[in-house]
Design an enzyme around this catalytic site. Structure first.
Site, PDB file in Angstrom:
ATOM      1  N   CYS A 114       0.869  -1.176   0.000  1.00 49.80           N
ATOM      2  CA  CYS A 114       0.000   0.000   0.000  1.00 49.80           C
ATOM      3  C   CYS A 114       0.905   1.224   0.000  1.00 49.80           C
ATOM      4  O   CYS A 114       1.776   1.336  -0.851  1.00 49.80           O
ATOM      5  CB  CYS A 114      -0.967  -0.033   1.183  1.00 49.80           C
ATOM      6  SG  CYS A 114      -0.170  -0.168   2.800  1.00 49.80           S
ATOM      7  N   ARG A 165      -2.551  -0.986   5.064  1.00 51.63           N
ATOM      8  CA  ARG A 165      -3.583  -1.570   4.206  1.00 51.63           C
ATOM      9  C   ARG A 165      -3.093  -2.895   3.619  1.00 51.63           C
ATOM     10  O   ARG A 165      -3.883  -3.822   3.416  1.00 51.63           O
ATOM     11  CB  ARG A 165      -3.956  -0.570   3.106  1.00 51.63           C
ATOM     12  CG  ARG A 165      -4.644   0.669   3.642  1.00 51.63           C
ATOM     13  CD  ARG A 165      -4.855   1.731   2.575  1.00 51.63           C
ATOM     14  NE  ARG A 165      -3.623   2.436   2.236  1.00 51.63           N
ATOM     15  CZ  ARG A 165      -3.536   3.400   1.319  1.00 51.63           C
ATOM     16  NH1 ARG A 165      -4.620   3.757   0.638  1.00 51.63           N
ATOM     17  NH2 ARG A 165      -2.386   3.995   1.081  1.00 51.63           N
TER      18      ARG A 165
END
Length: 278
Positions: free
Chosen positions: A235, A240
């Site tokens: 990410c 994430r």
């Protein structure tokens, strides 16, 4: 007895609020780690939960020396909050979110065998009517050190070496604009060449809990993220990406790595190739 209504290959990686509530009394109660902001924790948390905000701890250089230092910091912080090899750990944030997923990944990287994420997080706990406390909790630190699992982490060199591999898929968990290069959050915008895209928020239902195995497979399979491949998630800074890591672990994928330097490192290293869709 916990059930597996969502059909995961690894249902033990999550715990439902009701099952957690049943486990809090007694000598085998898990260590609860709240990954939300300090202000949110102070306003109310699960009874007995200690606070750990990892959000400011990122790595933008995965060469060996800085990577080693970064991992030492993570390990030290987890031990300072009471992590030990024998005690079960439950991590949570507002929902089944990326902060808790980052802590989950770190504990798995260090070989902790009894780590779970609270499915739906603090929101689900509150919605179910379970008790919330604003009492301060002082962590009891330990001398725990983990046993690192090198196959759960990736450096930029690991990714670079695999760009042409046919048994590897690179999973971009960022937003659409970051993936196309419209949003630039490093020296360059774009994506790692060949990366497929599933934004991390798509792993969750509207209530903040993880989707079922069938729902996750219906997202990942069509873009080529399949269990026969090694998957490298990334990410902007590894949060994430850790969420994507956990989603694939729930599905039983045997080879998943979090590229912790992620786009901030890749986009800043001008010698590395990028793609854009603009």
């Amino acid at each position: 007895m916990a059930t597996n209504p969502k059909g995961y290959a690894n249902p033990h990686l999550l715990i439902a609020p009701a099952d957690l509530a049943d486990s809090l009394d007694g000598p085998d109660a898990p260590l609860l780690i709240d990954l939300r902001s300090a202000e949110a924790w102070a306003a109310g948390h699960l009874p007995g939960a200690v606070h750990l905000d990892l959000f400011g701890i990122s790595l933008i250089d995965t060469d060996p020396a800085p990577l080693k230092a970064f991992l030492w910091i993570l390990e030290h912080l987890l031990a300072s909050r009471g992590v030990s090899a024998s005690r079960h750990v439950v991590v949570y944030d507002e929902k089944s979110g990326m902060r808790a997923a980052r802590a989950f990944w770190a504990l798995e990287y260090f070989g902790h065998e009894h780590t779970r994420l609270l499915d739906g997080g603090f929101g689900a706990w509150q919605a179910a009517g379970h008790p919330v406390s604003a009492e301060p909790v002082t962590p009891q630190g330990t001398s725990w050190t983990g046993t690192p699992a090198a196959d759960r982490i990736a450096s930029y060199r690991d990714v670079w070496d695999r760009l042409a591999a046919t048994d590897v898929v690179i999973l971009d968990t960022r937003s659409d604009d970051e993936y196309t290069g419209a949003a630039v959050r490093a020296a360059r915008g774009g994506r790692i060449p060949g990366a497929v895209h599933v934004e991390w928020t798509r792993n969750l239902r509207p209530d903040g809990s993880f989707k079922s195995a069938d729902e996750l497979q219906a997202m990942y399979g069509p873009v080529g993220v399949t269990p026969d491949k090694e998957v490298l998630t990334y990410c902007q800074g590894g949060y994430r990406a850790a969420h994507g890591y956990l989603a694939l672990r729930l599905l039983g994928f045997p080879r998943v790595r979090n590229y912790v330097g992620s786009w901030k490192e890749w986009g800043d290293r001008l010698e590395l190739p990028v793609e854009t869709s603009r």
